[in-house]
Design a protein around this motif. Sequence first.
Motif, PDB file in Angstrom:
ATOM      1  N   ARG A   1      -0.503   3.866  -6.906  1.00 43.98           N
ATOM      2  CA  ARG A   1       0.735   3.080  -6.896  1.00 43.98           C
ATOM      3  C   ARG A   1       0.668   1.844  -5.994  1.00 43.98           C
ATOM      4  NH1 ARG A   1       3.161   8.623  -6.728  1.00 43.98           N
ATOM      5  NH2 ARG A   1       3.802   9.028  -8.871  1.00 43.98           N
ATOM      6  N   SER A   2      -0.478   1.618  -5.359  1.00 44.57           N
ATOM      7  CA  SER A   2      -0.636   0.420  -4.537  1.00 44.57           C
ATOM      8  C   SER A   2      -0.840  -0.809  -5.423  1.00 44.57           C
ATOM      9  CB  SER A   2      -1.823   0.574  -3.586  1.00 44.57           C
ATOM     10  OG  SER A   2      -1.545   1.541  -2.594  1.00 44.57           O
ATOM     11  N   ASP A   3      -0.588  -1.983  -4.834  1.00 47.49           N
ATOM     12  CA  ASP A   3      -0.787  -3.230  -5.577  1.00 47.49           C
ATOM     13  C   ASP A   3      -2.247  -3.382  -5.990  1.00 47.49           C
ATOM     14  OD1 ASP A   3       1.883  -3.861  -5.349  1.00 47.49           O
ATOM     15  OD2 ASP A   3       1.596  -5.369  -3.785  1.00 47.49           O
ATOM     16  N   LYS A   4      -2.434  -4.137  -7.061  1.00 46.94           N
ATOM     17  CA  LYS A   4      -3.757  -4.323  -7.656  1.00 46.94           C
ATOM     18  C   LYS A   4      -4.058  -5.811  -7.814  1.00 46.94           C
ATOM     19  CE  LYS A   4      -2.982   0.022  -9.987  1.00 46.94           C
ATOM     20  NZ  LYS A   4      -1.852   0.356  -9.129  1.00 46.94           N
ATOM     21  N   PRO A   5      -4.463  -6.468  -6.725  1.00 44.63           N
ATOM     22  CA  PRO A   5      -4.779  -7.898  -6.831  1.00 44.63           C
ATOM     23  C   PRO A   5      -5.920  -8.141  -7.826  1.00 44.63           C
ATOM     24  CG  PRO A   5      -4.806  -7.167  -4.532  1.00 44.63           C
ATOM     25  CD  PRO A   5      -4.667  -5.953  -5.380  1.00 44.63           C
TER      26      PRO A   5
ATOM     27  N   ILE B   1       0.861  -1.182   0.000  1.00 44.49           N
ATOM     28  CA  ILE B   1       0.000   0.000   0.000  1.00 44.49           C
ATOM     29  C   ILE B   1       0.900   1.235   0.000  1.00 44.49           C
ATOM     30  CG2 ILE B   1      -1.825   1.251   1.219  1.00 44.49           C
ATOM     31  CD1 ILE B   1      -2.642  -1.550   0.108  1.00 44.49           C
ATOM     32  N   HIS B   2       0.777   2.017  -1.062  1.00 44.41           N
ATOM     33  CA  HIS B   2       1.574   3.238  -1.200  1.00 44.41           C
ATOM     34  C   HIS B   2       0.997   4.336  -0.330  1.00 44.41           C
ATOM     35  CE1 HIS B   2       2.367   7.107  -3.431  1.00 44.41           C
ATOM     36  NE2 HIS B   2       3.563   6.722  -3.050  1.00 44.41           N
ATOM     37  N   TYR B   3       1.891   5.097   0.324  1.00 41.12           N
ATOM     38  CA  TYR B   3       1.448   6.229   1.130  1.00 41.12           C
ATOM     39  C   TYR B   3       2.484   7.338   1.107  1.00 41.12           C
ATOM     40  CZ  TYR B   3       4.556   4.628   4.905  1.00 41.12           C
ATOM     41  OH  TYR B   3       5.649   4.265   5.650  1.00 41.12           O
ATOM     42  N   GLN B   4       2.081   8.506   1.538  1.00 38.89           N
ATOM     43  CA  GLN B   4       2.970   9.662   1.676  1.00 38.89           C
ATOM     44  C   GLN B   4       2.610  10.386   2.967  1.00 38.89           C
ATOM     45  OE1 GLN B   4       3.527  10.508  -3.058  1.00 38.89           O
ATOM     46  NE2 GLN B   4       3.114  12.246  -1.789  1.00 38.89           N
ATOM     47  N   ILE B   5       3.594  11.051   3.546  1.00 39.40           N
ATOM     48  CA  ILE B   5       3.424  11.819   4.775  1.00 39.40           C
ATOM     49  C   ILE B   5       3.753  13.278   4.478  1.00 39.40           C
ATOM     50  CG2 ILE B   5       4.204  12.109   7.169  1.00 39.40           C
ATOM     51  CD1 ILE B   5       2.872   9.408   6.640  1.00 39.40           C
ATOM     52  N   GLU B   6       2.926  14.160   4.986  1.00 36.15           N
ATOM     53  CA  GLU B   6       3.149  15.606   4.851  1.00 36.15           C
ATOM     54  C   GLU B   6       2.796  16.278   6.168  1.00 36.15           C
ATOM     55  OE1 GLU B   6       4.304  17.349   2.310  1.00 36.15           O
ATOM     56  OE2 GLU B   6       4.125  15.925   0.649  1.00 36.15           O
ATOM     57  N   GLY B   7       3.527  17.311   6.529  1.00 33.40           N
ATOM     58  CA  GLY B   7       3.163  18.162   7.651  1.00 33.40           C
ATOM     59  C   GLY B   7       3.529  17.597   9.007  1.00 33.40           C
ATOM     60  N   SER B   8       3.052  18.322  10.026  1.00 29.71           N
ATOM     61  CA  SER B   8       3.311  17.905  11.401  1.00 29.71           C
ATOM     62  C   SER B   8       2.122  18.279  12.273  1.00 29.71           C
ATOM     63  CB  SER B   8       4.588  18.556  11.933  1.00 29.71           C
ATOM     64  OG  SER B   8       4.459  19.953  11.927  1.00 29.71           O
ATOM     65  N   GLY B   9       1.978  17.549  13.361  1.00 29.96           N
ATOM     66  CA  GLY B   9       0.861  17.740  14.273  1.00 29.96           C
ATOM     67  C   GLY B   9       0.171  16.419  14.505  1.00 29.96           C
ATOM     68  N   PRO B  10      -1.063  16.455  15.009  1.00 28.83           N
ATOM     69  CA  PRO B  10      -1.795  15.202  15.216  1.00 28.83           C
ATOM     70  C   PRO B  10      -1.988  14.479  13.879  1.00 28.83           C
ATOM     71  CG  PRO B  10      -2.985  17.079  16.167  1.00 28.83           C
ATOM     72  CD  PRO B  10      -1.841  17.627  15.390  1.00 28.83           C
ATOM     73  N   PRO B  11      -1.870  13.162  13.847  1.00 30.92           N
ATOM     74  CA  PRO B  11      -2.013  12.434  12.583  1.00 30.92           C
ATOM     75  C   PRO B  11      -3.449  12.444  12.066  1.00 30.92           C
ATOM     76  CG  PRO B  11      -1.586  10.914  14.389  1.00 30.92           C
ATOM     77  CD  PRO B  11      -1.503  12.289  14.958  1.00 30.92           C
ATOM     78  N   LEU B  12      -3.562  12.575  10.748  1.00 30.23           N
ATOM     79  CA  LEU B  12      -4.848  12.577  10.048  1.00 30.23           C
ATOM     80  C   LEU B  12      -4.678  11.794   8.757  1.00 30.23           C
ATOM     81  CD1 LEU B  12      -7.748  13.568   9.351  1.00 30.23           C
ATOM     82  CD2 LEU B  12      -6.684  15.688   8.494  1.00 30.23           C
ATOM     83  N   VAL B  13      -5.387  10.670   8.646  1.00 32.97           N
ATOM     84  CA  VAL B  13      -5.384   9.875   7.415  1.00 32.97           C
ATOM     85  C   VAL B  13      -6.369  10.515   6.439  1.00 32.97           C
ATOM     86  CG1 VAL B  13      -5.952   7.632   6.379  1.00 32.97           C
ATOM     87  CG2 VAL B  13      -4.816   7.728   8.622  1.00 32.97           C
ATOM     88  N   LEU B  14      -5.936  10.704   5.188  1.00 32.55           N
ATOM     89  CA  LEU B  14      -6.821  11.164   4.110  1.00 32.55           C
ATOM     90  C   LEU B  14      -6.986   9.997   3.138  1.00 32.55           C
ATOM     91  CD1 LEU B  14      -5.414  14.741   3.356  1.00 32.55           C
ATOM     92  CD2 LEU B  14      -7.323  14.104   4.830  1.00 32.55           C
TER      93      LEU B  14
ATOM     94  N   ARG C   1      -6.695   8.754  -6.431  1.00 36.73           N
ATOM     95  CA  ARG C   1      -5.298   8.597  -6.036  1.00 36.73           C
ATOM     96  C   ARG C   1      -4.983   9.660  -5.001  1.00 36.73           C
ATOM     97  NH1 ARG C   1      -1.696   7.234 -11.157  1.00 36.73           N
ATOM     98  NH2 ARG C   1      -0.173   7.633  -9.560  1.00 36.73           N
ATOM     99  N   LEU C   2      -3.966   9.412  -4.214  1.00 37.64           N
ATOM    100  CA  LEU C   2      -3.620  10.373  -3.166  1.00 37.64           C
ATOM    101  C   LEU C   2      -3.256  11.740  -3.730  1.00 37.64           C
ATOM    102  CD1 LEU C   2      -0.270  10.783  -2.911  1.00 37.64           C
ATOM    103  CD2 LEU C   2      -0.447   8.550  -1.887  1.00 37.64           C
ATOM    104  N   GLU C   3      -2.805  11.803  -4.969  1.00 37.05           N
ATOM    105  CA  GLU C   3      -2.442  13.088  -5.589  1.00 37.05           C
ATOM    106  C   GLU C   3      -3.627  14.060  -5.635  1.00 37.05           C
ATOM    107  OE1 GLU C   3      -1.523  10.123  -6.821  1.00 37.05           O
ATOM    108  OE2 GLU C   3       0.668  10.231  -6.984  1.00 37.05           O
ATOM    109  N   ALA C   4      -4.846  13.534  -5.624  1.00 39.01           N
ATOM    110  CA  ALA C   4      -6.025  14.412  -5.665  1.00 39.01           C
ATOM    111  C   ALA C   4      -6.058  15.347  -4.469  1.00 39.01           C
ATOM    112  CB  ALA C   4      -7.306  13.582  -5.726  1.00 39.01           C
TER     113      ALA C   4
END
Length: 135
Positions: A60-64, A11-24, A31-34
Amino acid sequence: MPFADNDGIRIHYQIEGSGPPLVLHTGFGGRLEAYYRNGFVDALKGNYQLILLDPRGQGRSDKPHDPTAYTLRKRVADVLAVLDDVGVPRSHFYGYSMGARIGFGLGLYAQDRFASLILGGMNAYPPEPHPEEDL
């Protein structure tokens, strides 16, 4: 480019910023680029550690190829695998459309890992029964 592993699915991911974690979490076909294009990252990264992911089968995540690889429990486990890879024990979660559906699953199967769920564009029930769904 970071990837978390969930039972052999990357599972592809990216991290940006700082502070309390927030999953988008994006919707079906997204795609996460949106979240970059639509201004979410710039607006939120000063106040939150953003954890953006490409859901399995997207970006970019796997596609079973096996339809049973896309159950709600497996998608919930993908989010948890990303949090574990980042070292985040508890997070906020924002999901839209399919991301909201997965958010309902997080509330059902992993409520102790989330401080809040922000869900839009979906209700808690699938539009029709799916035999491969494991609710």
